[in-house]
Design an enzyme around this catalytic site. Structure first.
Site, PDB file in Angstrom:
ATOM      1  CB  SER A  38      -0.900  -0.008   1.241  1.00 27.17           C
ATOM      2  OG  SER A  38      -1.748   1.114   1.228  1.00 27.17           O
ATOM      3  CB  CYS A  71      -0.093   6.003   8.371  1.00 31.38           C
ATOM      4  SG  CYS A  71       0.726   7.254   7.367  1.00 31.38           S
ATOM      5  N   GLY A  99      12.565   1.315   2.457  1.00 30.07           N
ATOM      6  CA  GLY A  99      13.664   0.964   1.547  1.00 30.07           C
ATOM      7  C   GLY A  99      14.682   0.038   2.195  1.00 30.07           C
TER       8      GLY A  99
END
Lengths: 303, 263
Positions: free
Chosen positions: A21, A130, A217
């Site tokens: 997402s 989030c 990442g």
């Protein structure tokens, strides 16, 4: 012949690779580049009930091997998604998963309730983690009790299987994972991004418009891998692992650590073909190792 | 939209901090329109991580060109590439400049500041092919910021240059040069790309002159495909101000829709 399929109990995936997402838009953005049916699944961008403006730019900052984002879950809202996007995803032969957001418990419930009445979704991913949208407090994933309450509340109104997405910004992620399991979540996905800061020394200002953002990442991969390992040991429900997966080897390491499936996020930006290439790489590896079913390697870490 | 993982570099050229790279990329070349851009992987390593968005400077048969200035780590690495190397490129991305049928026989101003000239060469060629008359304005701090001056003149387009120090053409900002020219004649349309301050000032000039204009914007980008919303910018559409994606909703926007910092 390698069987790449993965059975999460509540959901069977044709392979363990799911587009994460927030990195894959509403799914359609990557369609010009490859056949989405190759994917094990895809999770659409987080959905609030109402459209959402998002955070002030700049919204991205690079770090060595990493990306800090502060998008702020800009989005079209769940009703526009149901009306305009979902019908275009419904024909796909891959698991389409919606990512459910909320400012508070009731909004999570409203979004989940709306989505569970729509056709075409395989599951909901509950985004309680989030780092970019907290309103003067913590997100539910930073507290086992709030996690329990939110999952429970969504369970009451939604018939779709629930994957709870966990935050790494906690002292003990296993406590939150256990709370999600206890509240009835069918799986957990981890990790969301690490709260982070990038500074422009010349101006002495933060590089992001919203000051802080979430780091993703390859830079976070070892941390995410550790958390998946810890959580998978403690809970019974399946774990979906994510955090810096850039190639098949990364994906397989997460599975060995205990993930039944994986999500690929930031890699989609660097290499838009990352997901299909990882799937191919997993298949090649399994063949070379004489592995007939991927379930053999889940949680197979020798310690 | 194509990802070409091995687009061969045919040749490179450089002028100080400015670079021109010619790539063999038949599929991308075929689909490219002026104002679109490429997402370019500048290194095989993970640092820098993201692709760099660069305007398509020109298309010629199966080749595309990029023109850029070294502005940071990414462009520095890109500048070190040589003929014979390969680049992983994605494109053509974004919506280009509008090329309207009514441009035929009309004068169209194309205003570039420094590296902002990049998308305007391709644009001017297409305008000319469509029967319009491109008039180029090319500004920089000093003569060395105008490496493409000769190329523009060779193309046969009316070209006006400006430099802050007067080392070439008009002494002063390119916006002032455009403003001056607008007192003499009125073009049908204006396109521009350059530093924010240049475009913000040009937006006011166009508004005063009631001259329709489109500007190409720059931003750090995550995906270049419209998926991540990392390149959002405030844009006014149908009276409503909201964050749109420079990569997918742009990078070209009508001048009057762009919200400038400080507005």
């Amino acid at each position: 012949m390698v069987d790449l399929s993965v059975d999460l109990g509540f959901l069977k995936l044709k392979n363990p690779v799911i587009a994460a997402s927030g990195t894959f838009g509403y799914g359609l953005e990557f369609q010009p580049l490859y056949d989405l049916n190759l994917l094990g699944g895809l999770v659409v961008k987080g959905l609030y009930f109402k459209p959402r403006e998002g955070n002030p730019p700049p919204r991205l900052a690079e770090t060595p091997g990493g990306l800090i984002n502060s998008i702020g879950l800009q989005g079209i809202g769940v009703e526009a998604f149901g009306r305009e996007v979902l019908p275009r995803l419904a024909g796909l032969k891959t698991a389409v998963i919606a990512n459910v957001c909320g400012e508070e418990e009731e909004e999570y419930a409203r979004v989940a309730e709306y989505l569970s009445q729509q056709a075409g979704l395989a599951a909901l991913e509950l985004n309680i983690s989030c780092p970019n949208v907290r309103k003067g407090g913590k997100c539910p994933a930073q507290d086992p009790e709030a996690t329990y309450r939110t999952v429970k509340r969504v369970q009451q109104v939604s018939s779709l299987p629930l994957i709870t997405k966990l935050s790494p910004n906690v002292t003990d992620i296993t406590a939150v994972a256990l709370a999600a399991q206890e509240a009835g979540s069918q799986a957990v996905s981890l990790v969301n991004t690490f709260l982070a800061l990038a500074i422009d020394l010349r101006t002495r200002k933060p590089k992001l418009g919203n000051v802080l953002g979430g780091l993703s990442g390859p830079a976070i991969k070892p941390l995410a891998l550790r958390m998946v390992f810890e959580v998978a040991k403690k809970i019974e429900i399946p774990v979906i692992g994510l955090g810096g997966i850039f190639n098949a080897q990364d994906a397989l390491e997460f599975m060995v650590a205990g993930a039944s499936a994986v999500q690929v996020g930031t890699a989609n930006f660097v290499n838009p073909l990352a997901c299909p290439e990882i799937i191919k790489g997993i298949e090649d590896w399994a063949k070379s190792q004489g592995i007939s079913s991927l379930s053999e390697i889940v949680g197979s870490l020798k310690v | 939209m194509f990802q070409d993982k091995k687009a061969g570099i045919i040749k490179t050229a450089s002028w100080g901090s400015y670079f021109l790279i010619t790539l063999f990329a038949p599929e991308i070349a075929r689909e490219s329109r002026p104002g679109q851009f490429l997402m370019i992987r500048v290194s095989d390593s993970l640092n820098p991580l993201l692709r760099r968005p660069l305007s398509i400077h020109n298309r010629s048969g199966q080749e595309v060109e990029i023109f850029f200035q070294v502005a940071g780590e990414g462009t520095k690495l890109l500048a070190q590439k040589n003929a014979g190397d390969f680049l992983d490129i994605l494109g053509p991305c974004g919506q280009g400049f509008s090329l309207k049928p009514e441009f035929k026989d009309q004068e169209i101003f194309c205003v570039g500041g420094g590296r902002g000239l990049a998308p305007l060469y391709f644009l001017a060629r297409e305008l000319q092919a469509a029967g319009a008359r491109p008039v180029i304005f090319y500004g920089g701090q000093t003569l060395s910021d105008l490496p493409l001056k000769k190329r523009l003149e060779e193309a046969g387009w009316e070209t006006h240059c400006s430099t802050d120090d007067g080392s070439s053409g008009f002494r002063g900002l390119v916006t002032r040069l455009v403003e001056k020219e607008l007192t003499r004649r009125k073009p049908y349309y204006l396109f521009a790309c350059g530093p924010e301050a240049m475009m913000a000032s040009l937006a006011k000039i166009c508004q005063t002159a009631v001259l329709p204009a489109e500007f190409s914007l720059e931003s750090i980008m995550g995906c270049g495909l419209g998926a991540c919303w990392g390149c959002a910018r405030k844009i006014k559409k149908n009276g409503e101000i909201k964050y749109l994606r420079i990569c997918q909703d742009g990078p070209v926007f009508p001048a009057e829709e762009i919200i400038w910092p400080g507005d």
